[in-house]
Design an enzyme around this catalytic site. Structure first.
Site, short mmCIF file in Angstrom:
data_model
loop_
_atom_site.label_atom_id
_atom_site.label_comp_id
_atom_site.label_asym_id
_atom_site.label_seq_id
_atom_site.Cartn_x
_atom_site.Cartn_y
_atom_site.Cartn_z
N CYS A 161 5.17 9.49 -0.69
CA CYS A 161 3.76 9.85 -0.49
C CYS A 161 3.37 10.79 -1.61
O CYS A 161 4.05 11.77 -1.87
CB CYS A 161 3.56 10.53 0.86
SG CYS A 161 1.85 11.08 1.09
N ARG A 166 0.84 -1.20 0.00
CA ARG A 166 0.00 0.00 0.00
C ARG A 166 0.88 1.26 0.00
O ARG A 166 0.98 1.94 -1.01
CB ARG A 166 -0.94 -0.02 1.23
CG ARG A 166 -2.07 0.98 1.16
CD ARG A 166 -1.69 2.40 1.42
NE ARG A 166 -1.07 2.61 2.75
CZ ARG A 166 -0.55 3.76 3.13
NH1 ARG A 166 -0.54 4.82 2.34
NH2 ARG A 166 0.02 3.88 4.32
N ASP A 167 1.56 1.53 1.08
CA ASP A 167 2.31 2.79 1.18
C ASP A 167 3.43 2.80 0.13
O ASP A 167 3.75 3.85 -0.44
CB ASP A 167 2.91 2.96 2.58
CG ASP A 167 3.15 4.42 2.94
OD1 ASP A 167 3.08 5.26 2.04
OD2 ASP A 167 3.43 4.71 4.11
N HIS A 200 9.23 7.19 7.72
CA HIS A 200 9.80 7.26 6.36
C HIS A 200 11.27 7.64 6.54
O HIS A 200 11.65 8.26 7.54
CB HIS A 200 9.03 8.27 5.51
CG HIS A 200 7.70 7.75 5.06
ND1 HIS A 200 7.44 7.35 3.78
CD2 HIS A 200 6.55 7.54 5.75
CE1 HIS A 200 6.19 6.92 3.68
NE2 HIS A 200 5.62 7.04 4.87
P1 HMG Z 1 -13.12 14.43 -2.35
O1 HMG Z 1 -12.81 14.74 -3.80
O2 HMG Z 1 -13.22 15.56 -1.40
O3 HMG Z 1 -14.41 13.50 -2.12
O4 HMG Z 1 -12.00 13.43 -1.84
P2 HMG Z 1 -15.76 13.26 -2.84
O5 HMG Z 1 -16.61 12.59 -1.83
O6 HMG Z 1 -16.24 14.52 -3.50
O7 HMG Z 1 -15.41 12.18 -3.97
C1 HMG Z 1 -14.76 12.48 -5.20
C2 HMG Z 1 -14.91 11.31 -6.12
O8 HMG Z 1 -14.20 10.17 -5.58
C3 HMG Z 1 -16.34 10.83 -6.30
O9 HMG Z 1 -16.43 10.27 -7.60
C4 HMG Z 1 -16.49 9.74 -5.29
O10 HMG Z 1 -17.48 8.78 -5.62
C5 HMG Z 1 -15.11 9.10 -5.33
P3 HMG Z 1 -17.25 11.01 -8.80
O11 HMG Z 1 -18.63 11.19 -8.25
O12 HMG Z 1 -16.52 12.32 -8.98
O13 HMG Z 1 -17.11 10.07 -9.93
N1 HMG Z 1 -14.75 8.47 -4.05
C6 HMG Z 1 -14.31 7.22 -3.91
N2 HMG Z 1 -14.08 6.23 -4.79
C7 HMG Z 1 -13.63 5.06 -4.32
N3 HMG Z 1 -13.39 4.84 -3.00
C8 HMG Z 1 -13.60 5.81 -2.09
C9 HMG Z 1 -14.08 7.05 -2.54
N4 HMG Z 1 -14.39 8.19 -1.92
C10 HMG Z 1 -14.81 9.05 -2.84
N5 HMG Z 1 -13.36 5.58 -0.81
C11 HMG Z 1 -11.22 11.65 -0.44
C12 HMG Z 1 -11.94 12.99 -0.51
C13 HMG Z 1 -10.92 11.37 1.00
C14 HMG Z 1 -12.13 10.57 -1.03
C15 HMG Z 1 -9.91 11.77 -1.29
O14 HMG Z 1 -9.23 12.89 -0.88
C16 HMG Z 1 -9.06 10.55 -1.20
O15 HMG Z 1 -9.43 9.46 -1.64
N6 HMG Z 1 -7.82 10.71 -0.65
C17 HMG Z 1 -6.90 9.62 -0.49
C18 HMG Z 1 -5.53 10.12 -0.39
C19 HMG Z 1 -4.57 8.99 -0.15
O16 HMG Z 1 -4.88 7.84 -0.36
N7 HMG Z 1 -3.35 9.36 0.26
C20 HMG Z 1 -2.33 8.41 0.51
C21 HMG Z 1 -2.59 7.59 1.73
S1 HMG Z 1 -2.23 8.43 3.26
C22 HMG Z 1 -0.57 8.13 3.51
O17 HMG Z 1 0.09 7.62 2.65
C23 HMG Z 1 0.00 8.45 4.85
C24 HMG Z 1 0.28 7.22 5.71
O18 HMG Z 1 1.17 6.33 5.06
C25 HMG Z 1 0.92 7.66 7.00
C26 HMG Z 1 2.09 8.60 6.73
O19 HMG Z 1 3.17 8.20 6.28
O20 HMG Z 1 1.84 9.79 6.96
C27 HMG Z 1 -1.02 6.49 6.06
MG MG Z 2 3.38 6.53 5.02
#
Ligand code: HMG
Ligand code: MG
Length: 307
Positions: A240, A15-16, A209
């Site tokens: 990220c 994943r990450d 990281h």
């Molecule tokens: P948004 O654009 O504000 O949300 O995103 P929305 O509700 O308006 O949805 C936009 C579109 O996405 C819509 O589709 C939804 O249906 C779809 P459309 O109607 O335009 O066709 N959608 C989804 N589709 C599939 N699965 C879902 C989903 N939710 C909405 N769950 C949202 C808000 C939170 C959804 C967006 O910002 C997002 O998905 N962000 C994810 C970011 C991410 O994955 N970042 C990396 C992981 S975090 C990380 O790596 C840190 C970590 O490792 C710890 C560290 O190191 O810090 C954990």
């Molecule tokens: Mg991370």
């Protein structure tokens, strides 16, 4: 505090690690990676994310990955779920643990999940409730706990505040994440000394990281605080998408080498993980990011050559 006898390593490479790859990694490669990692004995693997494919296209095949893997009894398969839509998909995919992910920095929260910290907690509430109702484990991850690419310094009090909010949601485990790898051993000590006052230390994890090469030192500092759960990514995969310049998680092989040296049990064999690191690095065409892994591979090559 004395060193723990054993630690839990959560392998987050699928994943990450892979989420940051620009080229689509074939679903079959992702499945193969998860299967090899579970066969190697990892107790917990972060397999994929049920996030918006518009935001992170690499994770668009989450359902296929979860459907394709062979479940090993003894391994928990975790997935990221930022909202109820993600939770429902995770439930359908038979995930064992769902991960809500927030930040200790407002700026990062906006960039990563498009809302404020308070809004994110409100959005996580129904996810947390649903996870409890369905008997799934719930983990909360806190990004930028040791520094933020947009706001710089992150006060310890901000981290403590999010830990308390996540604890109130019923998190079984909470990750202190150094998203951009800027933390030092001193800061790690300060953060864990503060958050262990409000949440049980055995349920806290260190997610480091390695951008500034401090991850192993930070893990050692965490061990001194009694932390027993660490996240790592095989071959040091990753970065990220919302933190420019951030490199991958600390390499799993490097963490295993540290734990072996300290006589701390992990239940995972370093040689075996080194081979998996080489497999995935070759499969995605990247240099192997693990120092221990590269050293062990070079040594193996040398001894083959001298036979
Ligand atoms: P948004 O654009 O504000 O949300 O995103 P929305 O509700 O308006 O949805 C936009 C579109 O996405 C819509 O589709 C939804 O249906 C779809 P459309 O109607 O335009 O066709 N959608 C989804 N589709 C599939 N699965 C879902 C989903 N939710 C909405 N769950 C949202 C808000 C939170 C959804 C967006 O910002 C997002 O998905 N962000 C994810 C970011 C991410 O994955 N970042 C990396 C992981 S975090 C990380 O790596 C840190 C970590 O490792 C710890 C560290 O190191 O810090 C954990
Ligand atoms: Mg991370």
């Amino acid at each position: 505090m004395s060193m723990p006898r054993a630690v839990k390593i959560v392998e987050v490479g699928p994943r990450d690690g892979l989420q940051n790859e620009k080229q689509r990694v074939p679903t079959a490669v992702k499945i193969d990676l998860v299967n090899q990692l579970s066969e190697a004995g990892f107790p917990n693997i972060e397999a994929t994310s049920f996030v918006s494919p518009k935001w992170v296209p690499q994770m668009a095949d989450a359902a296929e990955v979860m459907a394709g893997i062979t479940r090993r009894p003894g391994t928990l398969y975790s997935v990221l779920t930022p909202n109820l839509k993600g939770f429902e998909a995770a439930l359908e995919a038979r995930a064992d643990e769902v991960v809500i992910f927030g930040a200790a920095s407002e700026a990062f929260s906006q960039r990563n999940i498009n809302c404020s910290i308070a809004e994110s907690v409100a959005r996580f509430e129904p996810v947390a409730r649903a996870a409890k109702d369905q008997g799934l484990r719930l983990r909360g991850s806190i990004s930028c706990a040791l520094g933020c690419p947009y706001q710089g310094e992150v006060p310890v009090t901000s981290v403590v505040d999010v830990v308390q909010r996540f604890a109130a949601l019923g998190c079984d485990e909470i990750d202190i994440a150094d998203t951009i790898g800027v933390g030092t051993a001193k800061r790690t000590h300060e953060i864990f000394a503060a958050v262990t006052k409000v949440f049980p230390r055995e349920q806290l994890s260190g997610h480091f990281h390695d951008t500034y090469g401090q991850a192993i030192a930070n893990i050692y500092a965490s061990l001194l605080e009694g932390i027993v759960i660490f996240h790592a990514s095989v071959a040091g995969l990753g970065g990220c998408p919302y933190a420019k310049g951030a490199t991958g998680n600390v390499a799993t092989e490097d963490v295993l080498y540290l734990m072996n040296g300290l006589g701390i049990e992990t239940g995972v064999d370093l040689q075996r993980v080194t081979a998996i690191g080489e497999f995935i690095s070759t499969a995605i065409g990247r240099p192997n990011g693990s120092r221990a892994g590269r050293a062990l591979l070079a040594k193996a090559k040398e001894s083959q050559g001298s036979q």
